[in-house]
Scaffold this active site. Sequence first.
Site, PDB file in Angstrom:
ATOM      1  N   GLY A 223       0.807  -1.211   0.000  1.00  0.00           N
ATOM      2  CA  GLY A 223       0.000   0.000   0.000  1.00  0.00           C
ATOM      3  C   GLY A 223       0.837   1.256   0.000  1.00  0.00           C
TER       4      GLY A 223
ATOM      5  N   GLY B 298      -0.181   4.466   0.231  1.00  0.00           N
ATOM      6  CA  GLY B 298      -0.913   5.632   0.708  1.00  0.00           C
ATOM      7  C   GLY B 298      -0.100   6.418   1.715  1.00  0.00           C
ATOM      8  N   PHE B 299      -0.786   7.184   2.557  1.00  0.00           N
ATOM      9  CA  PHE B 299      -0.085   8.045   3.513  1.00  0.00           C
ATOM     10  C   PHE B 299       0.799   7.234   4.460  1.00  0.00           C
ATOM     11  CE2 PHE B 299      -3.831  10.756   2.496  1.00  0.00           C
ATOM     12  CZ  PHE B 299      -3.142  11.848   2.017  1.00  0.00           C
TER      13      PHE B 299
ATOM     14  N   VAL C 151      -1.771  -7.676  -3.988  1.00  0.00           N
ATOM     15  CA  VAL C 151      -1.597  -8.820  -3.094  1.00  0.00           C
ATOM     16  C   VAL C 151      -2.947  -9.503  -2.917  1.00  0.00           C
ATOM     17  CG1 VAL C 151      -1.036  -9.536  -0.742  1.00  0.00           C
ATOM     18  CG2 VAL C 151       0.386  -7.836  -1.907  1.00  0.00           C
TER      19      VAL C 151
ATOM     20  N   GLU D   1     -17.755  18.333   1.031  1.00  0.00           N
ATOM     21  CA  GLU D   1     -16.791  18.852   0.062  1.00  0.00           C
ATOM     22  C   GLU D   1     -17.250  18.588  -1.358  1.00  0.00           C
ATOM     23  OE1 GLU D   1     -12.864  18.293   2.938  1.00  0.00           O
ATOM     24  OE2 GLU D   1     -13.377  16.764   1.454  1.00  0.00           O
TER      25      GLU D   1
ATOM     26  N   ASP E  28      -6.167   3.094   7.698  1.00  0.00           N
ATOM     27  CA  ASP E  28      -7.571   2.694   7.723  1.00  0.00           C
ATOM     28  C   ASP E  28      -7.756   1.201   7.907  1.00  0.00           C
ATOM     29  OD1 ASP E  28      -8.172   5.307   7.295  1.00  0.00           O
ATOM     30  OD2 ASP E  28      -8.829   5.089   5.222  1.00  0.00           O
TER      31      ASP E  28
ATOM     32  N   ALA F   2      -5.681  11.109   7.305  1.00  0.00           N
ATOM     33  CA  ALA F   2      -4.294  11.138   6.846  1.00  0.00           C
ATOM     34  C   ALA F   2      -3.327  11.378   7.992  1.00  0.00           C
ATOM     35  CB  ALA F   2      -4.123  12.220   5.783  1.00  0.00           C
TER      36      ALA F   2
END
Length: 398
Positions: free
Chosen positions: A25, A27-28, A93, A184, A321, A338
């Site tokens: 992963g 991501g952040f 994966v 948003e 997450d 994040a």
Amino acid sequence: MERFFLELDPPEAEMGSWPHVVVVGGGFAGLKVCHTLARQPVRVTLIDKRNFNLFQPLLYQVASGLVSEAGVASPLRQMVGNAPNIQILLGEVVDIDPEARQVVFNGQHYGYDQLILATGSGSTYFGREDWRPLAPPMKILEHADEIRRRLLMALEEAEQTRNPQQRAFLQTVVVVGAGPAGCELAGSLIELMHRAVQRDFKQLRQQDCRVILVDLVDRVLPTMAAPLAAAAAEHLRRAGVELRLGLKVESIAPGRVCLRGSEGEQQLEAATICWTAGVRASRLGRLLSERTGCPVDRGGRLVVEADFSIPGHPEIRALGDLCCYAHTADGRPLPGMAGPAVQMGGWVARDILARLQGQTIAPFRWLDFGSMAVIGPWYAVADLRGLHLTGLVGWVVW
């Protein structure tokens, strides 16, 4: 099984004896792990099914056309791939063998000494997956592109429609979910419609554009302070967004959303429907739970130890997450945002390096900098640990 660095040919001699850390992963959390381990005496392999990092907080602005795809998607190889001890492999994966310490992707088994899972989350429709094609979520670039495409095609059709009822239907958008993502998105879509009608369409009127924000909660931004939620709601109303709160989505059909509240059923007709109401952990959470017996919470997140490891498998960590981390002062799990993900990644990377040297580091403590939501152009709300900011000031701080 022989483990090797696929992209280092030949690998440096000393690197062959280094511990191998596999990060799943980009991501952040995953990127922070890689940044911290860069040029350290470990071999790092970052595996992701995409070769770029997506900055999700701005994804809604891609849907509205305010930001380009390139503005939110950064190539992983440019971000961390230049470090000599980091390789990046493209693939998904599909299985994990904790006993053999291997992950399975692209038809091959790949070994690890330390495994870090940071595969994030997706959208859930609470058991109604048949709603997904009718109301796309907002999680990846393709979702943003699809929402923008559907909205603009509806406006194109409305431009050629003589029937006023049909034209009103085509100029209506329903957004399900009044959390930060929903607010948003609603704010950016009404801005997109107004801008497009003023500039590009001759037969349409700005006052006929409708964006309806729907949720079961009684106020927008329910996790933020009440004054900020009230300010956000007022800004959305001024921008032209209709709020339908305290209503449950009973069904979604093509062009139609059925709601139920204390006063009975309501029917909304809209050409464009979007979904931001539910979040579920990546499917790797339940897969690893099956393989190890690690418990998961209602959202499919792995319930981890204080060092983010899986019970009985200290070599496997879950971040972001994907994890339910409740080792906090008040016992409440960390939010899936994040900020916590970045802090998790940095701490776990430092913990790995310290253990390799026979040392320990201080327990993980999350530093809460607050939360923010951008509701429209030049307007944001921010809760900075009790300091409340709204409007242009909030946007500048964001």
